[in-house]
Design a protein around this motif. Structure first.
Motif, PDB file in Angstrom:
ATOM      1  N   UNK A  76       0.824  -1.210   0.000  1.00  0.00           N
ATOM      2  CA  UNK A  76       0.000   0.000   0.000  1.00  0.00           C
ATOM      3  C   UNK A  76       0.860   1.264   0.000  1.00  0.00           C
ATOM      4  N   UNK A  77       2.003   1.226   0.680  1.00  0.00           N
ATOM      5  CA  UNK A  77       2.878   2.409   0.692  1.00  0.00           C
ATOM      6  C   UNK A  77       3.438   2.680  -0.706  1.00  0.00           C
ATOM      7  N   UNK A  78       3.655   1.623  -1.485  1.00  0.00           N
ATOM      8  CA  UNK A  78       4.109   1.830  -2.860  1.00  0.00           C
ATOM      9  C   UNK A  78       3.012   2.456  -3.711  1.00  0.00           C
ATOM     10  N   UNK A  79       1.761   2.052  -3.466  1.00  0.00           N
ATOM     11  CA  UNK A  79       0.662   2.679  -4.195  1.00  0.00           C
ATOM     12  C   UNK A  79       0.563   4.160  -3.854  1.00  0.00           C
ATOM     13  N   UNK A  80       0.628   4.486  -2.575  1.00  0.00           N
ATOM     14  CA  UNK A  80       0.571   5.890  -2.158  1.00  0.00           C
ATOM     15  C   UNK A  80       1.741   6.677  -2.748  1.00  0.00           C
ATOM     16  N   UNK A  81       2.931   6.082  -2.716  1.00  0.00           N
ATOM     17  CA  UNK A  81       4.106   6.749  -3.282  1.00  0.00           C
ATOM     18  C   UNK A  81       3.960   6.942  -4.781  1.00  0.00           C
ATOM     19  N   UNK A  82       3.405   5.931  -5.475  1.00  0.00           N
ATOM     20  CA  UNK A  82       3.196   6.048  -6.912  1.00  0.00           C
ATOM     21  C   UNK A  82       2.272   7.199  -7.248  1.00  0.00           C
ATOM     22  N   UNK A  83       1.202   7.374  -6.466  1.00  0.00           N
ATOM     23  CA  UNK A  83       0.312   8.511  -6.664  1.00  0.00           C
ATOM     24  C   UNK A  83       1.061   9.830  -6.515  1.00  0.00           C
ATOM     25  N   UNK A  84       1.820   9.950  -5.430  1.00  0.00           N
ATOM     26  CA  UNK A  84       2.547  11.198  -5.179  1.00  0.00           C
ATOM     27  C   UNK A  84       3.632  11.445  -6.223  1.00  0.00           C
ATOM     28  N   UNK A  85       4.421  10.421  -6.542  1.00  0.00           N
ATOM     29  CA  UNK A  85       5.503  10.596  -7.518  1.00  0.00           C
ATOM     30  C   UNK A  85       4.965  11.034  -8.879  1.00  0.00           C
ATOM     31  N   UNK A  86       3.922  10.355  -9.339  1.00  0.00           N
ATOM     32  CA  UNK A  86       3.385  10.659 -10.666  1.00  0.00           C
ATOM     33  C   UNK A  86       2.826  12.083 -10.702  1.00  0.00           C
ATOM     34  N   UNK A  87       2.103  12.476  -9.645  1.00  0.00           N
ATOM     35  CA  UNK A  87       1.564  13.832  -9.612  1.00  0.00           C
ATOM     36  C   UNK A  87       2.680  14.865  -9.538  1.00  0.00           C
ATOM     37  N   UNK A  88       3.749  14.578  -8.788  1.00  0.00           N
ATOM     38  CA  UNK A  88       4.870  15.520  -8.712  1.00  0.00           C
ATOM     39  C   UNK A  88       5.517  15.716 -10.072  1.00  0.00           C
ATOM     40  N   UNK A  89       5.711  14.614 -10.799  1.00  0.00           N
ATOM     41  CA  UNK A  89       6.299  14.712 -12.140  1.00  0.00           C
ATOM     42  C   UNK A  89       5.451  15.612 -13.025  1.00  0.00           C
ATOM     43  N   UNK A  90       4.128  15.391 -12.975  1.00  0.00           N
ATOM     44  CA  UNK A  90       3.267  16.187 -13.844  1.00  0.00           C
ATOM     45  C   UNK A  90       3.084  17.617 -13.355  1.00  0.00           C
ATOM     46  N   UNK A  91       3.171  17.859 -12.060  1.00  0.00           N
ATOM     47  CA  UNK A  91       3.180  19.248 -11.578  1.00  0.00           C
ATOM     48  C   UNK A  91       4.389  19.989 -12.134  1.00  0.00           C
ATOM     49  N   UNK A  92       5.542  19.334 -12.119  1.00  0.00           N
ATOM     50  CA  UNK A  92       6.749  19.960 -12.657  1.00  0.00           C
ATOM     51  C   UNK A  92       6.605  20.236 -14.154  1.00  0.00           C
ATOM     52  N   UNK A  93       6.081  19.258 -14.899  1.00  0.00           N
ATOM     53  CA  UNK A  93       5.933  19.426 -16.346  1.00  0.00           C
ATOM     54  C   UNK A  93       4.937  20.529 -16.684  1.00  0.00           C
ATOM     55  N   UNK A  94       3.785  20.522 -16.011  1.00  0.00           N
ATOM     56  CA  UNK A  94       2.759  21.525 -16.303  1.00  0.00           C
ATOM     57  C   UNK A  94       3.221  22.912 -15.866  1.00  0.00           C
ATOM     58  N   UNK A  95       3.899  23.003 -14.733  1.00  0.00           N
ATOM     59  CA  UNK A  95       4.433  24.302 -14.306  1.00  0.00           C
ATOM     60  C   UNK A  95       5.404  24.854 -15.346  1.00  0.00           C
ATOM     61  N   UNK A  96       6.251  23.985 -15.890  1.00  0.00           N
ATOM     62  CA  UNK A  96       7.187  24.420 -16.937  1.00  0.00           C
ATOM     63  C   UNK A  96       6.435  24.862 -18.191  1.00  0.00           C
TER      64      UNK A  96
END
Length: 198
Positions: A76-96
């Motif tokens: 479950x911690x990997x699922x939670x981390x996957x959610x956070x990691x993926x959103x962080x990547x896309x926050x960085x991309x969209x901000x750019x």
């Protein structure tokens, strides 16, 4: 809390050029990610795979109370981390993409899981009931621009998109210390979350 975009122009160019290439070559868009897992001992397992031309591996386990060794995070911690990691990547991309400077970005993911479901006790679902993506960032951009970045990132993120098809996924955005967006229902107030996720 950290997460500054140090090369936003390069990130923007990569995202735009990737989009153009995929529009020209739809077949290039199809990926087949994979991992191979093996049970090692009781409920401890290892995942191995190749990515970026190199091997990776990571482990999962359960607590001693759940017949594990407590030697690695639970699935479950990997699922939670996957959610956070993926959103962080896309926050960085969209901000750019939108020229919104990002100086710090932290995402906490919370959920509610009733263990009765997986143990077939009462009529309780085995899956988590909801997720809250608590996004905290610092940026000189206007609050509306930051909200737009995070919401667009959530729409683009493959993991968030998948999970939101199954259960509600709520956003809580804190920009420069002030809450600027909160789509949680009343029953998921801070007090209720604290009580149900301990």
């Amino acid at each position: 809390m950290s997460g500054e975009l140090t090369n936003a122009p390069h990130l923007r160019e990569v995202v735009l050029s990737t989009r153009e290439r995929l529009a020209r070559e739809p077949a290039a868009a199809r990926m087949r990610p994979w991992v191979s897992t093996r049970l090692e001992q009781d409920v401890r397992a290892v995942a191995r795979f190749m990515q970026y031309d190199q091997p990776y591996e990571f482990y999962c386990d359960e607590s001693v109370a759940r017949a594990g060794l407590g030697s690695a995070p639970s699935p479950m911690r990997y699922l939670l981390s996957g959610l956070a990691f993926c959103l962080q990547v896309w926050c960085a991309k969209v901000a750019a993409l939108h020229d919104a400077a990002l100086h710090e970005l932290q995402i906490d993911v919370r959920t509610l899981l009733d263990m009765r479901g997986e143990h077939l006790v009462d009529d309780v679902p085995a899956h988590p009931q909801w997720f809250v993506l608590d996004v905290r960032l610092r940026s000189p951009a206007a609050p509306d621009a930051v909200i737009a970045v995070v919401r667009e990132a959530a729409r683009r993120c493959p993991v968030t998109s998948l999970v939101s098809e199954a259960v509600p996924v709520h956003l809580l955005i804190t920009h420069n210390g002030a809450t600027t967006y909160d789509d949680r229902p009343d029953e998921l107030s801070e007090e209720h979350e604290e009580m149900t996720t301990r």
